[in-house]
Each structure stands twice: as C-alpha cells, then as structure tokens.
Design a protein around this motif. Structure first.
Motif, PDB file in Angstrom:
ATOM      1  N   GLN A 264       0.791  -1.354  -0.109  1.00 38.70           N
ATOM      2  CA  GLN A 264      -0.026  -0.069   0.225  1.00 38.70           C
ATOM      3  C   GLN A 264       0.832   1.353   0.178  1.00 38.70           C
ATOM      4  O   GLN A 264       0.533   2.060  -0.680  1.00 38.70           O
ATOM      5  CB  GLN A 264      -0.872   0.011   1.409  1.00 38.70           C
ATOM      6  CG  GLN A 264      -1.908  -0.944   1.180  1.00 38.70           C
ATOM      7  CD  GLN A 264      -2.731  -1.074   2.443  1.00 38.70           C
ATOM      8  OE1 GLN A 264      -2.573  -1.079   3.637  1.00 38.70           O
ATOM      9  NE2 GLN A 264      -4.194  -1.004   2.229  1.00 38.70           N
ATOM     10  N   LEU A 265       2.016   1.273   0.904  1.00 35.38           N
ATOM     11  CA  LEU A 265       2.844   2.400   0.966  1.00 35.38           C
ATOM     12  C   LEU A 265       3.466   2.793  -0.516  1.00 35.38           C
ATOM     13  O   LEU A 265       3.542   3.741  -0.995  1.00 35.38           O
ATOM     14  CB  LEU A 265       3.635   2.407   1.964  1.00 35.38           C
ATOM     15  CG  LEU A 265       3.216   2.532   3.322  1.00 35.38           C
ATOM     16  CD1 LEU A 265       4.465   2.359   4.454  1.00 35.38           C
ATOM     17  CD2 LEU A 265       2.792   3.947   3.638  1.00 35.38           C
ATOM     18  N   ARG A 266       4.076   1.629  -1.133  1.00 29.58           N
ATOM     19  CA  ARG A 266       4.776   1.682  -2.246  1.00 29.58           C
ATOM     20  C   ARG A 266       4.106   2.229  -3.320  1.00 29.58           C
ATOM     21  O   ARG A 266       4.302   3.178  -4.272  1.00 29.58           O
ATOM     22  CB  ARG A 266       5.359   0.468  -2.713  1.00 29.58           C
ATOM     23  CG  ARG A 266       6.327   0.604  -3.869  1.00 29.58           C
ATOM     24  CD  ARG A 266       6.619  -0.952  -4.596  1.00 29.58           C
ATOM     25  NE  ARG A 266       5.450  -1.596  -4.796  1.00 29.58           N
ATOM     26  CZ  ARG A 266       5.215  -1.335  -6.252  1.00 29.58           C
ATOM     27  NH1 ARG A 266       5.840  -0.494  -6.766  1.00 29.58           N
ATOM     28  NH2 ARG A 266       4.254  -2.206  -6.584  1.00 29.58           N
ATOM     29  N   HIS A 267       2.494   1.548  -3.561  1.00 30.12           N
ATOM     30  CA  HIS A 267       1.794   2.224  -4.617  1.00 30.12           C
ATOM     31  C   HIS A 267       1.013   3.328  -4.258  1.00 30.12           C
ATOM     32  O   HIS A 267       1.035   4.321  -5.301  1.00 30.12           O
ATOM     33  CB  HIS A 267       0.688   1.280  -4.683  1.00 30.12           C
ATOM     34  CG  HIS A 267       0.899  -0.357  -5.121  1.00 30.12           C
ATOM     35  ND1 HIS A 267       1.400  -0.239  -6.612  1.00 30.12           N
ATOM     36  CD2 HIS A 267       0.832  -1.388  -4.864  1.00 30.12           C
ATOM     37  CE1 HIS A 267       1.426  -1.752  -7.004  1.00 30.12           C
ATOM     38  NE2 HIS A 267       1.374  -2.164  -6.019  1.00 30.12           N
ATOM     39  N   ALA A 268       0.990   3.752  -3.124  1.00 29.18           N
ATOM     40  CA  ALA A 268       0.615   5.257  -2.680  1.00 29.18           C
ATOM     41  C   ALA A 268       1.664   6.273  -3.118  1.00 29.18           C
ATOM     42  O   ALA A 268       1.474   7.182  -3.691  1.00 29.18           O
ATOM     43  CB  ALA A 268       0.295   5.366  -1.233  1.00 29.18           C
ATOM     44  N   LEU A 269       3.000   5.763  -2.995  1.00 30.56           N
ATOM     45  CA  LEU A 269       4.075   6.592  -3.331  1.00 30.56           C
ATOM     46  C   LEU A 269       4.197   6.910  -4.774  1.00 30.56           C
ATOM     47  O   LEU A 269       4.198   8.161  -5.384  1.00 30.56           O
ATOM     48  CB  LEU A 269       5.370   6.137  -2.869  1.00 30.56           C
ATOM     49  CG  LEU A 269       6.736   6.944  -3.284  1.00 30.56           C
ATOM     50  CD1 LEU A 269       6.684   8.378  -2.479  1.00 30.56           C
ATOM     51  CD2 LEU A 269       7.929   6.279  -2.954  1.00 30.56           C
ATOM     52  N   ARG A 270       4.068   6.059  -5.469  1.00 33.33           N
ATOM     53  CA  ARG A 270       4.041   6.176  -7.041  1.00 33.33           C
ATOM     54  C   ARG A 270       2.780   6.912  -7.402  1.00 33.33           C
ATOM     55  O   ARG A 270       2.994   7.920  -8.380  1.00 33.33           O
ATOM     56  CB  ARG A 270       3.905   4.935  -7.409  1.00 33.33           C
ATOM     57  CG  ARG A 270       5.056   3.907  -7.568  1.00 33.33           C
ATOM     58  CD  ARG A 270       4.723   2.424  -8.290  1.00 33.33           C
ATOM     59  NE  ARG A 270       4.551   2.740  -9.418  1.00 33.33           N
ATOM     60  CZ  ARG A 270       4.749   1.673 -10.385  1.00 33.33           C
ATOM     61  NH1 ARG A 270       4.654   0.478 -10.112  1.00 33.33           N
ATOM     62  NH2 ARG A 270       4.416   1.912 -11.799  1.00 33.33           N
ATOM     63  N   ALA A 271       1.577   6.871  -6.892  1.00 33.24           N
ATOM     64  CA  ALA A 271       0.675   7.476  -7.280  1.00 33.24           C
ATOM     65  C   ALA A 271       0.699   9.100  -6.893  1.00 33.24           C
ATOM     66  O   ALA A 271       0.269   9.907  -7.583  1.00 33.24           O
ATOM     67  CB  ALA A 271      -0.887   7.017  -6.669  1.00 33.24           C
ATOM     68  N   LEU A 272       1.262   9.181  -5.539  1.00 29.86           N
ATOM     69  CA  LEU A 272       1.504  10.787  -5.006  1.00 29.86           C
ATOM     70  C   LEU A 272       2.556  11.379  -5.972  1.00 29.86           C
ATOM     71  O   LEU A 272       2.441  12.566  -5.957  1.00 29.86           O
ATOM     72  CB  LEU A 272       1.984  10.592  -3.575  1.00 29.86           C
ATOM     73  CG  LEU A 272       0.517  10.147  -2.840  1.00 29.86           C
ATOM     74  CD1 LEU A 272       1.243  10.003  -1.484  1.00 29.86           C
ATOM     75  CD2 LEU A 272      -0.558  11.143  -2.580  1.00 29.86           C
ATOM     76  N   ALA A 273       3.377  10.745  -6.492  1.00 26.86           N
ATOM     77  CA  ALA A 273       4.428  11.301  -7.190  1.00 26.86           C
ATOM     78  C   ALA A 273       3.951  11.951  -8.601  1.00 26.86           C
ATOM     79  O   ALA A 273       4.657  12.765  -9.099  1.00 26.86           O
ATOM     80  CB  ALA A 273       5.408  10.352  -7.482  1.00 26.86           C
ATOM     81  N   VAL A 274       2.588  11.709  -8.899  1.00 30.01           N
ATOM     82  CA  VAL A 274       2.272  12.395 -10.068  1.00 30.01           C
ATOM     83  C   VAL A 274       1.825  13.890  -9.632  1.00 30.01           C
ATOM     84  O   VAL A 274       1.907  14.691 -10.469  1.00 30.01           O
ATOM     85  CB  VAL A 274       0.917  11.672 -10.412  1.00 30.01           C
ATOM     86  CG1 VAL A 274       0.156  12.526 -11.535  1.00 30.01           C
ATOM     87  CG2 VAL A 274       1.369  10.217 -11.043  1.00 30.01           C
ATOM     88  N   THR A 275       1.437  14.246  -8.234  1.00 25.60           N
ATOM     89  CA  THR A 275       1.025  15.650  -7.806  1.00 25.60           C
ATOM     90  C   THR A 275       2.309  16.257  -7.250  1.00 25.60           C
ATOM     91  O   THR A 275       2.162  17.402  -7.366  1.00 25.60           O
ATOM     92  CB  THR A 275      -0.269  15.345  -6.911  1.00 25.60           C
ATOM     93  OG1 THR A 275       0.431  14.355  -5.677  1.00 25.60           O
ATOM     94  CG2 THR A 275      -1.266  14.262  -7.140  1.00 25.60           C
ATOM     95  N   THR A 276       3.198  15.500  -6.649  1.00 28.34           N
ATOM     96  CA  THR A 276       4.339  16.256  -6.102  1.00 28.34           C
ATOM     97  C   THR A 276       5.509  15.427  -6.132  1.00 28.34           C
ATOM     98  O   THR A 276       5.420  14.104  -5.977  1.00 28.34           O
ATOM     99  CB  THR A 276       4.210  16.986  -4.977  1.00 28.34           C
ATOM    100  OG1 THR A 276       5.281  17.593  -4.210  1.00 28.34           O
ATOM    101  CG2 THR A 276       3.603  15.802  -3.671  1.00 28.34           C
TER     102      THR A 276
END
Length: 449
Positions: A264-276
């Motif tokens: 969950q953390l790893r996928h969240a990081l990849r998704a958040l990297a689109v915004t910042t």
C-alpha cells in the motif's frame, strides 16, 4: 523493522546453567527485556507459549537463543515463564522475563552444559542436565527444543511433587507441543502467502541499474530466520522531468500484514509522485495515509526515507520519517548524514517533515538502508552504524571505480532477526551519458523479497 521505534526456580551457576530462580542485576533485566519485547513482536506464537506456561505448575521457562555470527549459541534469554518460578530476590513469573545467561552467569557458557543446550537446539533431541545440588536442594533440568528455542523444566528430587501433579505437568507439556505445532503450521501458510505477495509486486534487480545521472544498486538480505517475511521496500524511478525519485521504507512487523501494508505504501508513493515530487510533502501524505489505516489496525507504523535527485545540478533533496540516517561517502570518507526532523509514519497525524539537500560529486556514494543493517543484539545502534560506515570506507578504498560491487560483497551476512534492504547510488560521470534517453519514465521499484 522489529517494532515501531525511531532511530530515535533457583540458579546453580556451577552445575545447572540457567535457572528461573536466578537473580539478575536490575540493569541487566531492563536491558534484556527490550530484546524480549522485540522477540515477541516477531514471534506471535510466543503469546500462546506464555498462555500454556501460565497453566503449568512448577518451574518452567521458554528461552530464546541468541546466536553469534557463526551461528553458534551465544546466549539464552527468557521469553516466557511459569508463575511459580521464583528468584531468591523475590521476583516471580513474568518479572523474570528478560533474564540473560551471559550477563549474570558467564561461567555457564564455558561449562560442559552449554554444548548440551546447543545440541538440543540443533538436533531436536531432548536432554536432562543434573542432578545437581543447590541452596539445600537437589535438582535436574529437562531441556526440549520447542520451535526455535528451548523449553526447560526444573525438578526437585528431595522434595518431589505429588505424582498426580507431575503427571499433569507432563501431559500439559505434551499438549503444548501439539498446540504450538498446529499454530506454526498456520504461520507457515501465512508466510507462503506473504512471499507470493512480495514476488507479485516486483522483484529485486539482479545487478546495478542506470537512471538519469545515477547508477543504482539494490541488495536485499532476508532475515537469518527464513520464516520471517518483512515489510522492507524500496523505490527507484526516473521522472518525466529527468530527475529521479528514490525511497527506502520499513514497515513494523512481519508476515502478510506487513507485506500488505508495504504494498500500500509503495503504490501510494507512485500515485502521489504524479502530484508532487517534494520528499517532505510525500512523507506528509504517506503519514496521513498511515494514520488513517492505523485506526483500523493499531499495530501499523513504518519508517521511510524519500529523496529526489536532479542530475543536471547533481543535487539530492531528501526527507525522513523516523528512519536511520543515510551514509554518505565523499572524498573516500564516509559519515552518517544529519537527519532533518520527521517522526515515524502513523504516530502523529499532523506531523511535519523537513527537507535537507546534498550535492553529489562524481566519485561520491550514498547509502540508504533499513534498520536490519545496523540492529544487532550484540551491539548498540551507534555501534552498528559505525560498522556500516567502516564497511563503506573499506569498499571505496578497495575500488574507487566500482565501490558498489565491493560494498555489496561485504554486506552478505543477514541479520538473524530482521530483513534488510539496501539501496546505494553513485553519480554517473556524465561524459558519455545523454540524459535525453531517459525522457520516458523508467521505474524500478518493489518490495524486498
């Protein structure tokens, strides 16, 4: 990561070995109890052991082994004990948890009894030590291997227990072995599921990889106890603007829950990297996610370090959340970086994370890692960190042109108690590199297997 923390019975020492009635110094007990708490977090079935021992009359204890670098038995620490075990000083039952043989009875380790304990652990064959005289009584110690540790029971010959009580104890011990065998089978099934989950996400690259302006190498060292599947993970991604996003994280606990939360953390990081791509902001988002998940599962917490590297400027911006400090090698000398403020993920909902910057010269090397690399029962965290720094210096001295290979050759020994993930980076020379070929994002990320 064994827990959610920041880097922030009589004893006859002459003939009996360890006994639950020994009286360790208070400082020794307090220090060892911390280790036992970590053991219990790693061994969920120890709670079952303690429940069974609570119902057994007489003096008995389950002892967790501590092994040296060669795998030999170096110490025994009490992890569970019966209520009737009493020390001469008056400590009883659970108060004895944390007692260590090496600290209050070092002569036992050099006696002819210590190889017997080693043999029982290695072979699974039970043994009896004694009889021996102590404090006006005559005792024997029965030793059985139970799981990864030793179950010891003490029998007094000159004041024997009633036959029905002794028979009841023997039957209860047999029942304990059956219960724990079933519990361990359940844990084995959970372990297999967690391993599959980790493999599904993404594997560790076999050799160094190239990202914009960087050579990146990843090494995963599984815990010495192969039944442990941890929540260690890494991320290394080339971003559309030519920069690189790097991360290493460590989820508290083991098994499927840790592996699931790691994903969950790893996928969240990849998704958040689109915004910042700001490391401090990314950690803030991950912290809020962890706090939300913690409401459903109070055991959830994690540490992490996130960095963004700009190859044109050779500047690395990084932030951390309760994670061990990166080790930076510059001009062939390594040192731990001073960490910017940042608490463990999932502890403070409105936590603030702060960025730090570092300029990388050609020839520099930066090492991110999880706490399994520096944690060891035989030494403090500071001693473990100094050992890592010395290893980095040795690797650079051995080969200034290929230190990553030298470094990972030296990091071959797994921590027997915890997984370890290591991510090392070096700036590319740039003389023959064309960063435009990295315009299409390349992602190499995944959990540690």
């Amino acid at each position: 990561m064994r827990g959610a923390h920041t880097y922030a019975g009589p004893a006859d020492t002459r003939s009996a070995g360890w006994h639950p009635a020994a009286e360790p110094p208070r400082a020794t007990l307090d220090r060892a109890a911390v280790g036992v708490a970590a053991v219990r977090r790693r061994e969920p079935w120890l709670a079952t052991v303690q429940q069974v021992l609570d119902a057994i009359p007489g003096a008995a204890a389950f002892l967790a082994p501590v092994r040296d670098r060669s795998g030999r038995l170096a110490d025994l620490v009490v992890a569970a004990v019966t209520p009737e075990a009493v020390s001469p000083g008056g400590r009883r039952g659970a108060q004895l948890v944390g007692t260590r043989a090496a600290l209050y009875s070092p002569q036992t380790l050099a006696s002819d009894r210590w190889p017997i304990y080693q043999h029982v652990l290695d072979s699974g064959e039970p043994a009896t030590v004694g009889p021996f005289d102590h404090t006006g009584g005559r005792y024997s110690v029965r030793v059985h291997r139970l799981g990864d540790g030793l179950l010891m029971t003490w029998l007094r010959h000159d004041a024997p227990a009633p036959p029905d009580r002794e028979a009841s104890t023997e039957l209860r011990l047999a029942e304990m072995e059956r219960e724990l065998a079933e519990h361990r089978r359940d844990l084995a099934a959970e372990h297999e599921m967690a391993v599959r989950l980790q493999h599904i996400i993404l594997p560790i690259p076999e050799g160094p990889i190239e990202l914009p302006g960087l050579r990146v190498a990843v090494r995963y060292l599984p815990a010495g106890q192969q039944s442990r599947v941890g929540g260690d993970w890494y991320h290394a991604a080339a971003l559309p603007d030519g920069s690189v996003l790097l991360a290493v994280g460590d989820v508290a606990g083991h098994g499927t829950p840790a592996a699931t939360f790691m994903a969950q953390l790893r996928h969240a990081l990849r998704a958040l990297a689109v915004t910042t791509t700001d490391p401090a902001r990314l950690l803030g988002h991950l912290n809020r996610l962890t706090c939300d998940l913690e409401r459903e599962n109070p055991e959830i917490s994690a540490t992490a370090v996130i960095a963004r590297y700009e190859p044109q400027r050779r500047v690395l911006t990084w932030a951390q959340a309760g994670h061990p400090p990166p080790v930076f090698s510059h001009a062939k000398r390594a040192a731990a970086l001073e960490r910017p403020p940042g608490p463990v993920l999932g502890v403070v909902e409105d936590a603030r994370y702060v960025n730090a910057t570092l300029e990388l010269d050609f020839g520099d090397m930066l090492l991110f890692y999880t706490d399994g690399l520096i944690e060891d029962r035989q030494r403090s965290l500071d001693e473990g960190l100094q050992a890592v720094i010395a290893t980095v210096d040795e690797a650079v001295a051995a080969s200034s042109t290929h230190p990553l290979i030298q470094l990972f050759d030296r990091f071959r020994r797994p921590n027997p108690e915890d997984d370890t993930c290591i991510l090392a980076i070096r700036p590319l020379t740039g003389l023959t590199r064309d960063l435009r070929r990295f315009a299409t994002p390349q992602i190499v990320s995944g959990p540690t297997r």
